[in-house]
Design a protein around this motif. Structure first.
Motif, PDB file in Angstrom:
ATOM      1  N   PRO A 134      -2.009   2.988 -16.154  1.00 51.39           N
ATOM      2  CA  PRO A 134      -0.678   2.431 -16.441  1.00 51.39           C
ATOM      3  C   PRO A 134       0.271   2.636 -15.264  1.00 51.39           C
ATOM      4  O   PRO A 134       0.271   3.694 -14.628  1.00 51.39           O
ATOM      5  N   SER A 135       1.047   1.605 -14.973  1.00 51.16           N
ATOM      6  CA  SER A 135       1.971   1.718 -13.848  1.00 51.16           C
ATOM      7  C   SER A 135       3.179   0.820 -14.086  1.00 51.16           C
ATOM      8  O   SER A 135       3.075  -0.210 -14.746  1.00 51.16           O
ATOM      9  N   PRO A 136       4.345   1.209 -13.551  1.00 50.32           N
ATOM     10  CA  PRO A 136       5.552   0.401 -13.730  1.00 50.32           C
ATOM     11  C   PRO A 136       5.444  -0.944 -13.029  1.00 50.32           C
ATOM     12  O   PRO A 136       4.649  -1.121 -12.098  1.00 50.32           O
ATOM     13  N   GLU A 137       6.255  -1.888 -13.470  1.00 48.53           N
ATOM     14  CA  GLU A 137       6.301  -3.195 -12.828  1.00 48.53           C
ATOM     15  C   GLU A 137       6.690  -3.031 -11.364  1.00 48.53           C
ATOM     16  O   GLU A 137       7.558  -2.232 -11.019  1.00 48.53           O
ATOM     17  N   GLU A 181       5.490   7.066  -5.009  1.00 50.10           N
ATOM     18  CA  GLU A 181       4.882   7.976  -5.981  1.00 50.10           C
ATOM     19  C   GLU A 181       4.114   7.219  -7.047  1.00 50.10           C
ATOM     20  O   GLU A 181       3.030   7.631  -7.460  1.00 50.10           O
ATOM     21  N   ASP A 182       4.667   6.097  -7.513  1.00 51.90           N
ATOM     22  CA  ASP A 182       3.963   5.286  -8.512  1.00 51.90           C
ATOM     23  C   ASP A 182       2.652   4.732  -7.940  1.00 51.90           C
ATOM     24  O   ASP A 182       1.610   4.750  -8.607  1.00 51.90           O
ATOM     25  N   ARG A 183       2.716   4.264  -6.714  1.00 56.04           N
ATOM     26  CA  ARG A 183       1.514   3.698  -6.090  1.00 56.04           C
ATOM     27  C   ARG A 183       0.504   4.788  -5.755  1.00 56.04           C
ATOM     28  O   ARG A 183      -0.709   4.570  -5.854  1.00 56.04           O
ATOM     29  N   ARG A 184       0.990   5.936  -5.363  1.00 57.18           N
ATOM     30  CA  ARG A 184       0.080   7.042  -5.063  1.00 57.18           C
ATOM     31  C   ARG A 184      -0.638   7.496  -6.333  1.00 57.18           C
ATOM     32  O   ARG A 184      -1.826   7.838  -6.293  1.00 57.18           O
ATOM     33  N   THR A 207       4.503  -2.034  -9.049  1.00 57.94           N
ATOM     34  CA  THR A 207       3.590  -1.096  -8.395  1.00 57.94           C
ATOM     35  C   THR A 207       2.504  -1.820  -7.614  1.00 57.94           C
ATOM     36  O   THR A 207       2.099  -1.376  -6.537  1.00 57.94           O
ATOM     37  N   ASP A 208       2.031  -2.945  -8.142  1.00 59.64           N
ATOM     38  CA  ASP A 208       0.925  -3.706  -7.550  1.00 59.64           C
ATOM     39  C   ASP A 208      -0.316  -2.819  -7.413  1.00 59.64           C
ATOM     40  O   ASP A 208      -0.669  -2.382  -6.321  1.00 59.64           O
ATOM     41  N   PRO A 209      -0.994  -2.559  -8.529  1.00 60.64           N
ATOM     42  CA  PRO A 209      -2.139  -1.638  -8.490  1.00 60.64           C
ATOM     43  C   PRO A 209      -3.268  -2.073  -7.568  1.00 60.64           C
ATOM     44  O   PRO A 209      -4.049  -1.234  -7.115  1.00 60.64           O
ATOM     45  N   LEU A 210      -3.360  -3.366  -7.270  1.00 59.45           N
ATOM     46  CA  LEU A 210      -4.419  -3.836  -6.363  1.00 59.45           C
ATOM     47  C   LEU A 210      -3.978  -3.829  -4.903  1.00 59.45           C
ATOM     48  O   LEU A 210      -4.754  -4.183  -4.012  1.00 59.45           O
ATOM     49  N   GLY A 211      -2.757  -3.416  -4.641  1.00 58.77           N
ATOM     50  CA  GLY A 211      -2.255  -3.428  -3.271  1.00 58.77           C
ATOM     51  C   GLY A 211      -2.998  -2.506  -2.340  1.00 58.77           C
ATOM     52  O   GLY A 211      -3.017  -2.709  -1.120  1.00 58.77           O
ATOM     53  N   GLN A 212      -3.623  -1.485  -2.918  1.00 56.59           N
ATOM     54  CA  GLN A 212      -4.328  -0.507  -2.092  1.00 56.59           C
ATOM     55  C   GLN A 212      -5.771  -0.904  -1.824  1.00 56.59           C
ATOM     56  O   GLN A 212      -6.448  -0.244  -1.026  1.00 56.59           O
ATOM     57  N   GLY A 244       0.825  -1.205   0.000  1.00 55.77           N
ATOM     58  CA  GLY A 244       0.000   0.000   0.000  1.00 55.77           C
ATOM     59  C   GLY A 244       0.861   1.257   0.000  1.00 55.77           C
ATOM     60  O   GLY A 244       2.068   1.220   0.250  1.00 55.77           O
ATOM     61  N   VAL A 245       0.226   2.392  -0.233  1.00 52.32           N
ATOM     62  CA  VAL A 245       0.946   3.667  -0.323  1.00 52.32           C
ATOM     63  C   VAL A 245       1.629   4.001   0.997  1.00 52.32           C
ATOM     64  O   VAL A 245       2.785   4.431   1.022  1.00 52.32           O
ATOM     65  N   ILE A 246       0.936   3.814   2.115  1.00 53.91           N
ATOM     66  CA  ILE A 246       1.491   4.213   3.407  1.00 53.91           C
ATOM     67  C   ILE A 246       2.724   3.385   3.753  1.00 53.91           C
ATOM     68  O   ILE A 246       3.633   3.873   4.430  1.00 53.91           O
TER      69      ILE A 246
END
Length: 451
Positions: free
Chosen positions: A259-262, A138-141, A264-269, A128-130
């Motif tokens: 779009p996000s870099p490898e 920054e990518d995750r945010r 990042t895990d977009p579902l992590g949040q 997650g971002v925190i």
């Protein structure tokens, strides 16, 4: 030949000696730990223990904590105080100017992933971002902000979210007396549908497993860590299955579309979004409970709901005031990534900084009517920039889910109030006196009467 020695003192002025930090004495430290940090840990850092909150309500624990902080502030003239807490030293900010600067500093200086917070949240949202910093954060945010439409007061999926709330609140308002169990059921269903889609609506087991995982997080990863990791992997797989088929309006689908870099895990949040919406249940219940004891405010909020006023500003003000009085996160904790200076004292990188915001935003010396329910304060043009109050924080660490949270909670309140009047509430409050510092949320009951 003899060698002469010049014994005259240099006329070059020496650099002033660095000032030592203000430190709490032994008795002050014991009092701080006993009345503030230990109660925060016992009540649950990541997942509230409602039985503990019931006890705190009965003994008025918040008054003990506030008395400790007032005494510390008076003794040291508002200077930052270094205190040894449960897991190490932290710098407690007690002056309004310092708090304003705290919010102004960038996250690169005052990072959000302090050790205790990281150890807790990483149990159920390790990507997650925190729990991140630097370029990865920054990518995750960026993904998080896109999913939440953090820069837009009205979320693009507002219409779909409104439909979800309307459908779930029909069950809620069928009863004449409602309490925490009913609001918890409604909000967890809303949470699953908003984040993962309607296929997850009936998956109460998912919410139960998430609650178990958050309970493990209260122990900051120190209790049965392998079992917690196994449970996280199970929950993560189930979330991924729902997200793969989630409609475009859901938060999970919006995260995957950015779009996000490898790495990042977009579902992590998603774990944090589910947590945030789940914990809206006590916020909504406390807000309606306060409105039950303030009939004029209830009628103004009803007028907002009945007219369908864009944005429901009066209801949002009531919710913000409720969160000011009863914050979900009463203490804001950061860790410095560089050397910082406070009141002429230099502190090295890695210093933990604590702002007891629950104390400050109720302080009558700083906030007019600090212990009273006064939603009108949030209708002032400059209210949301006032650092004396921070229901959603300020600056670079301001909650990006603020607009979604207020959208969903105001819609739920509107559904309750549009066709009903809250004619009674238990327990009773004397609103002419300062409101209690803690409410036993699990014991609150509302009586709904059709209009």
């Amino acid at each position: 030949m003899t060698q002469s020695t010049d014994t005259r003192q240099s006329t070059t002025p020496s650099a002033p000696s660095p000032r030592p930090p203000v430190r709490a004495g032994l008795a002050e430290t014991v009092r701080f730990v006993a009345t503030h940090t230990l109660p925060v840990f016992v009540r649950g850092v990541a997942n509230p223990r409602f039985g503990v909150l019931a006890l705190y309500s009965r003994v008025n624990q918040a008054a003990w904590s506030n008395a400790t902080l007032r005494a510390m502030k008076a003794r040291h003239g508002g200077a930052p105080v270094m205190v040894r807490a449960l897991s190490g030293e932290m710098l407690v900010l007690l002056d309004q100017a310092d708090i304003e600067r705290f919010f102004e500093e960038p996250v690169s200086t005052l990072a959000m992933d302090a050790e205790d917070k990281y150890n807790s949240l990483s149990v159920f949202e390790p990507t997650g971002v925190i729990c991140s910093h630097g370029s990865v954060r920054e990518d995750r945010r960026k993904v998080n902000d896109h999913a939440l439409a953090a820069d837009r007061p009205v979320h693009p999926s507002c219409t779909e979210f409104r439909t979800v709330v309307e459908e779930e609140c029909r069950r809620l308002t069928e009863r004449s007396v409602v309490g925490f169990p009913q609001f918890w059921t409604a909000m967890t269903r809303i949470s699953r549908r908003v984040v993962l889609g309607d296929r997850a609506a009936e998956d109460q087991e998912l919410s139960d497993r998430l609650a178990t995982l958050r309970g493990q997080a209260n122990w900051m990863g120190r209790r049965r860590p392998e079992a917690a990791k196994a449970l996280y992997r199970e929950v993560e797989a189930r979330i991924a299955q729902y997200a793969a088929e989630a409609p475009a309006h859901t938060l999970a689908a919006r995260a995957l579309s950015e779009p996000s870099p490898e790495g990042t895990d977009p579902l992590g949040q998603t774990h944090h979004w589910l947590l945030g919406i789940d914990l809206a249940a006590p916020v909504v219940l406390r807000t309606l409970f306060l409105l039950a004891h303030h009939p004029a405010e209830q009628e103004a909020a009803h007028a907002d709901a009945a007219a369908g006023t864009a944005g429901l500003p009066r209801l949002r003000a009531c919710l913000e005031e409720s969160v000011r009085l009863y914050p979900i996160v009463p203490d804001l904790v950061r860790v410095t990534r560089t050397e910082t200076e406070w009141h002429g004292v230099r502190y090295p990188a890695g210093t933990n900084i604590l702002v007891p915001m629950g104390f400050h935003q109720r302080d009558p010396g700083q906030v007019d009517g600090g212990h009273l329910f006064s939603p009108a304060r949030w209708l002032a043009p400059d209210a949301h920039g006032d650092t004396r109050v921070a229901p959603f924080s300020h600056g670079g660490a301001r909650c990006p889910g603020e607009h979604v949270a207020l959208l969903l909670t105001s819609l739920v309140c509107a559904e309750v109030l549009r066709g009903h009047r809250i004619t009674a509430a238990r327990p009773s409050l004397d609103v002419a006196r300062p409101l209690p510092g803690t409410l036993d949320t699990a014991a609150l009951r509302l009586r709904l009467t059709r209009r």
